[in-house]
Design an enzyme around this catalytic site. Sequence first.
Site, short mmCIF file in Angstrom:
data_model
loop_
_atom_site.label_atom_id
_atom_site.label_comp_id
_atom_site.label_asym_id
_atom_site.label_seq_id
_atom_site.Cartn_x
_atom_site.Cartn_y
_atom_site.Cartn_z
N CYS A 142 18.34 -40.77 -73.64
CA CYS A 142 18.70 -39.84 -72.55
C CYS A 142 19.06 -40.50 -71.23
O CYS A 142 20.04 -40.11 -70.59
CB CYS A 142 17.57 -38.85 -72.32
SG CYS A 142 17.10 -37.96 -73.81
N ARG A 177 15.57 -54.59 -67.91
CA ARG A 177 15.96 -54.78 -69.32
C ARG A 177 14.88 -54.23 -70.25
O ARG A 177 14.54 -54.84 -71.26
CB ARG A 177 16.27 -56.24 -69.64
CG ARG A 177 17.16 -56.37 -70.91
CD ARG A 177 17.38 -57.82 -71.35
NE ARG A 177 18.01 -58.61 -70.34
CZ ARG A 177 17.50 -59.76 -69.89
NH1 ARG A 177 16.37 -60.24 -70.39
NH2 ARG A 177 18.13 -60.42 -68.95
N SER A 178 14.35 -53.05 -69.92
CA SER A 178 13.36 -52.45 -70.82
C SER A 178 14.07 -51.96 -72.07
O SER A 178 15.28 -51.72 -72.07
CB SER A 178 12.64 -51.29 -70.12
OG SER A 178 13.50 -50.19 -69.94
N ASP A 200 16.82 -59.27 -65.39
CA ASP A 200 15.41 -58.96 -65.53
C ASP A 200 14.63 -59.90 -64.63
O ASP A 200 15.20 -60.80 -64.02
CB ASP A 200 15.01 -59.12 -67.00
CG ASP A 200 13.80 -58.27 -67.33
OD1 ASP A 200 13.62 -57.23 -66.70
OD2 ASP A 200 13.03 -58.68 -68.20
N ILE A 201 13.29 -59.67 -64.58
CA ILE A 201 12.49 -60.49 -63.67
C ILE A 201 12.54 -61.96 -64.08
O ILE A 201 12.49 -62.85 -63.23
CB ILE A 201 11.06 -59.93 -63.57
CG1 ILE A 201 10.32 -60.53 -62.38
CG2 ILE A 201 10.28 -60.07 -64.86
CD1 ILE A 201 9.31 -59.58 -61.77
N1 LIG Z 1 15.38 -41.08 -63.84
C1 LIG Z 1 15.19 -41.18 -65.12
O1 LIG Z 1 15.75 -40.43 -65.87
C2 LIG Z 1 14.26 -42.20 -65.62
C3 LIG Z 1 13.62 -43.00 -64.76
N2 LIG Z 1 12.81 -43.99 -65.19
C4 LIG Z 1 12.22 -44.81 -64.16
O2 LIG Z 1 12.87 -46.08 -64.21
C5 LIG Z 1 11.97 -47.11 -63.94
C6 LIG Z 1 11.92 -48.10 -65.08
O3 LIG Z 1 11.48 -47.48 -66.24
P1 LIG Z 1 11.26 -48.32 -67.58
O4 LIG Z 1 12.46 -49.10 -67.88
O5 LIG Z 1 10.76 -47.37 -68.59
O6 LIG Z 1 10.07 -49.30 -67.09
P2 LIG Z 1 9.47 -50.65 -67.68
O7 LIG Z 1 8.27 -50.94 -66.89
O8 LIG Z 1 9.39 -50.56 -69.17
O9 LIG Z 1 10.60 -51.74 -67.39
C7 LIG Z 1 10.89 -52.24 -66.10
C8 LIG Z 1 11.92 -53.35 -66.21
O10 LIG Z 1 12.25 -53.84 -64.91
C9 LIG Z 1 12.11 -55.25 -64.90
N3 LIG Z 1 11.76 -55.73 -63.58
C10 LIG Z 1 10.59 -55.61 -62.91
N4 LIG Z 1 10.67 -56.20 -61.70
C11 LIG Z 1 11.91 -56.72 -61.59
C12 LIG Z 1 12.59 -57.45 -60.58
N5 LIG Z 1 12.01 -57.76 -59.43
N6 LIG Z 1 13.86 -57.81 -60.81
C13 LIG Z 1 14.45 -57.50 -61.98
N7 LIG Z 1 13.87 -56.81 -62.97
C14 LIG Z 1 12.61 -56.44 -62.78
C15 LIG Z 1 11.04 -55.51 -65.94
O11 LIG Z 1 11.01 -56.82 -66.39
C16 LIG Z 1 11.45 -54.51 -67.04
O12 LIG Z 1 12.53 -54.98 -67.80
C17 LIG Z 1 10.65 -46.40 -63.62
O13 LIG Z 1 10.59 -46.20 -62.23
C18 LIG Z 1 10.76 -45.10 -64.36
O14 LIG Z 1 9.93 -44.12 -63.81
C19 LIG Z 1 12.65 -44.24 -66.51
C20 LIG Z 1 13.25 -43.45 -67.44
C21 LIG Z 1 14.06 -42.34 -67.05
#
Ligand SMILES: NC(=O)C1=CN([C@@H]2O[C@H](COP(=O)(O)OP(=O)(O)OC[C@H]3O[C@@H](n4cnc5c(N)ncnc54)[C@H](O)[C@@H]3O)[C@@H](O)[C@H]2O)C=CC1
Length: 303
Positions: A142, A177-178, A200-201
């Site tokens: 999604c 890159r999640s 990614d980080i």
């Molecule tokens: N608006 C929407 O529809 C959605 C929003 N989200 C939001 O998106 C965000 C991420 O969600 P997920 O991917 O599920 O989280 P996650 O925690 O699984 O992944 C976060 C990713 O960001 C990377 N990361 C962290 N710090 C970093 C940095 N300083 N520089 C580069 N990369 C970095 C991590 O290594 C990881 O790949 C959250 O805030 C979540 O709430 C998630 C899904 C849907």
Amino acid sequence: MPCKVVLAAEVATNYTSEIKSEVSQKPVKPKLVGFLANDDPYAEKYAQSSSKHLAEAGLAFELRQVPRDELENALKEANQDPSVSGILVYYPVFSDERDQKLQDMVDPAKDVEGLNVVYNGKLYSNDRYMDEDKTRKAILPCTPLAVVKVLEHIGVYDQSLPYGDHLRGKTIAVVNRSEVVGRPLAALLANDGARVYSIDINDIQVFERQSSAAINSYTATKTELKPEDVIPQCDVVITGVPTAAYKMPTKLLKPGVVAVNFASVRNFEPEVKDVASIYVPSVGKVTVSMLQRNLLRLFNYQN
Ligand SMILES: NC(=O)C1=CN([C@@H]2O[C@H](COP(=O)(O)OP(=O)(O)OC[C@H]3O[C@@H](n4cnc5c(N)ncnc54)[C@H](O)[C@@H]3O)[C@@H](O)[C@H]2O)C=CC1
Ligand SMILES: Nc1nc(=O)c2c([nH]1)NC[C@@H]1CN(c3ccc(C(=O)N[C@@H](CCC(=O)O)C(=O)O)cc3)C=[N+]21
């Protein structure tokens, strides 16, 4: 040139009436069950937002809060329950390889987020259909799909180019890159012809389709370049870093850039508007529309 701020609600309205009219013709209400097994406040917010918007569209939603060690059994039960049309698990749950196992446990027939190995495999190999006759589409996750719809809406996709090549010539950064958002999103964009820096980080990878390849899917290559080297080259910068302290430095952005944030926190500084041509501060409302669309699609295939 002044920056245009595009709100997700504006993009979501393109889908709302279509979804409503389709639902109104259903003899039974398709039901989505969401499994919340973490204490992420944004997952809860998403659950509330989905519940409200699904109800508005005439769709049923049930939130089940379960301890994460009981999630596997809860999923098995929902897989077998004929009253459940769609299943969604809020991620991250364990934040390790166990999350991938959970993704694969959801019955593909009910997987509204398209995260199990069947759909994931199709996405990464650029195969959009489930059957030879192309009657059933594969489910796309999604949020990556929502970002694609936002980019289409604001004209980043060049519809005059051949299908599958709409992003040819575009350089795009995806910061995250999640397995549930950043990696599938980078793959989708690369498969549509863009050169994608997946940041990614720990490292940066370039996702790019080899135009000469027989199989029309991208390859990922690690690069030693740093964000400060690649961001200034990007026509589109998409961020999803879940930490409030993280800010994409505005000074790195190319003037006229398209800036899109999908994280639940603001990854761009307010000054982004002085540099960007288009700024999309969040995509959540489009994600919810895509969730509804995927639920309807699965319901139709089940019946
Ligand atoms: N608006 C929407 O529809 C959605 C929003 N989200 C939001 O998106 C965000 C991420 O969600 P997920 O991917 O599920 O989280 P996650 O925690 O699984 O992944 C976060 C990713 O960001 C990377 N990361 C962290 N710090 C970093 C940095 N300083 N520089 C580069 N990369 C970095 C991590 O290594 C990881 O790949 C959250 O805030 C979540 O709430 C998630 C899904 C849907
Ligand atoms: N498997 C999985 N899929 C997800 O898509 C997923 C997830 N896990 N875990 C948590 C994050 C968070 N997330 C949001 C989606 C929409 C809004 C949303 O609709 N927000 C509204 C604002 C909400 C409000 O008004 O408070 C908006 O952006 O306009 C928020 C947050 C999806 N996530």
